[in-house]
Motif scaffolding. Structure first.
Motif, PDB file in Angstrom:
ATOM      1  N   TYR A  13       0.845  -1.192   0.000  1.00  0.00           N
ATOM      2  CA  TYR A  13       0.000   0.000   0.000  1.00  0.00           C
ATOM      3  C   TYR A  13       0.877   1.236   0.000  1.00  0.00           C
ATOM      4  O   TYR A  13       1.865   1.314   0.712  1.00  0.00           O
ATOM      5  CB  TYR A  13      -0.876   0.056   1.258  1.00  0.00           C
ATOM      6  CG  TYR A  13      -2.156  -0.715   1.161  1.00  0.00           C
ATOM      7  CD1 TYR A  13      -3.171  -0.303   0.308  1.00  0.00           C
ATOM      8  CD2 TYR A  13      -2.344  -1.843   1.931  1.00  0.00           C
ATOM      9  CE1 TYR A  13      -4.362  -0.995   0.233  1.00  0.00           C
ATOM     10  CE2 TYR A  13      -3.530  -2.556   1.867  1.00  0.00           C
ATOM     11  CZ  TYR A  13      -4.537  -2.121   1.011  1.00  0.00           C
ATOM     12  OH  TYR A  13      -5.695  -2.809   0.943  1.00  0.00           O
ATOM     13  N   ARG A  14       0.503   2.237  -0.757  1.00  0.00           N
ATOM     14  CA  ARG A  14       1.203   3.509  -0.746  1.00  0.00           C
ATOM     15  C   ARG A  14       0.713   4.298   0.474  1.00  0.00           C
ATOM     16  O   ARG A  14      -0.495   4.428   0.688  1.00  0.00           O
ATOM     17  CB  ARG A  14       0.911   4.281  -2.018  1.00  0.00           C
ATOM     18  CG  ARG A  14       1.690   5.546  -2.127  1.00  0.00           C
ATOM     19  CD  ARG A  14       1.468   6.194  -3.459  1.00  0.00           C
ATOM     20  NE  ARG A  14       2.196   7.447  -3.465  1.00  0.00           N
ATOM     21  CZ  ARG A  14       2.187   8.295  -4.455  1.00  0.00           C
ATOM     22  NH1 ARG A  14       1.491   8.020  -5.540  1.00  0.00           N
ATOM     23  NH2 ARG A  14       2.867   9.397  -4.380  1.00  0.00           N
ATOM     24  N   THR A  15       1.633   4.800   1.274  1.00  0.00           N
ATOM     25  CA  THR A  15       1.243   5.494   2.495  1.00  0.00           C
ATOM     26  C   THR A  15       1.505   6.987   2.445  1.00  0.00           C
ATOM     27  O   THR A  15       1.106   7.697   3.327  1.00  0.00           O
ATOM     28  CB  THR A  15       2.003   4.912   3.712  1.00  0.00           C
ATOM     29  OG1 THR A  15       3.397   5.026   3.476  1.00  0.00           O
ATOM     30  CG2 THR A  15       1.611   3.469   3.934  1.00  0.00           C
ATOM     31  N   GLU A  16       2.185   7.461   1.422  1.00  0.00           N
ATOM     32  CA  GLU A  16       2.468   8.896   1.281  1.00  0.00           C
ATOM     33  C   GLU A  16       1.947   9.384  -0.052  1.00  0.00           C
ATOM     34  O   GLU A  16       1.966   8.656  -1.033  1.00  0.00           O
ATOM     35  CB  GLU A  16       3.971   9.154   1.371  1.00  0.00           C
ATOM     36  CG  GLU A  16       4.562   8.792   2.712  1.00  0.00           C
ATOM     37  CD  GLU A  16       6.063   9.025   2.732  1.00  0.00           C
ATOM     38  OE1 GLU A  16       6.612   9.569   1.758  1.00  0.00           O
ATOM     39  OE2 GLU A  16       6.692   8.646   3.729  1.00  0.00           O
ATOM     40  N   PRO A  17       1.512  10.645  -0.100  1.00  0.00           N
ATOM     41  CA  PRO A  17       0.998  11.193  -1.386  1.00  0.00           C
ATOM     42  C   PRO A  17       2.087  11.348  -2.414  1.00  0.00           C
ATOM     43  O   PRO A  17       3.228  11.337  -2.192  1.00  0.00           O
ATOM     44  CB  PRO A  17       0.418  12.542  -1.001  1.00  0.00           C
ATOM     45  CG  PRO A  17       0.720  12.782   0.433  1.00  0.00           C
ATOM     46  CD  PRO A  17       1.379  11.572   0.981  1.00  0.00           C
TER      47      PRO A  17
END
Length: 54
Positions: A50-54
């Motif tokens: 999962y991507r956790t930062e924009p």
């Protein structure tokens, strides 16, 4: 952060470092863990990375 080091046990029970590109080893380790999570940890993985930062 230091490079990820992976080891396996040889036939005599000694640790042997697996050599190769860190990214390749990390990806292979991640795939093996994800494939065996339900059997090993009795949990089910919903998604990977999962991507956790924009």
């Amino acid at each position: 952060m230091t490079d990820l080091k992976l080891f396996r046990l040889d036939a005599d029970g000694r640790d042997v470092e697996l050599r190769g590109p860190t990214v390749t080893l990390k990806v292979e380790l991640q795939r093996r863990i994800e494939a065996g999570m339900e059997a090993i940890l009795v949990i089910r993985l919903l998604a990977s990375d999962y991507r956790t930062e924009p």
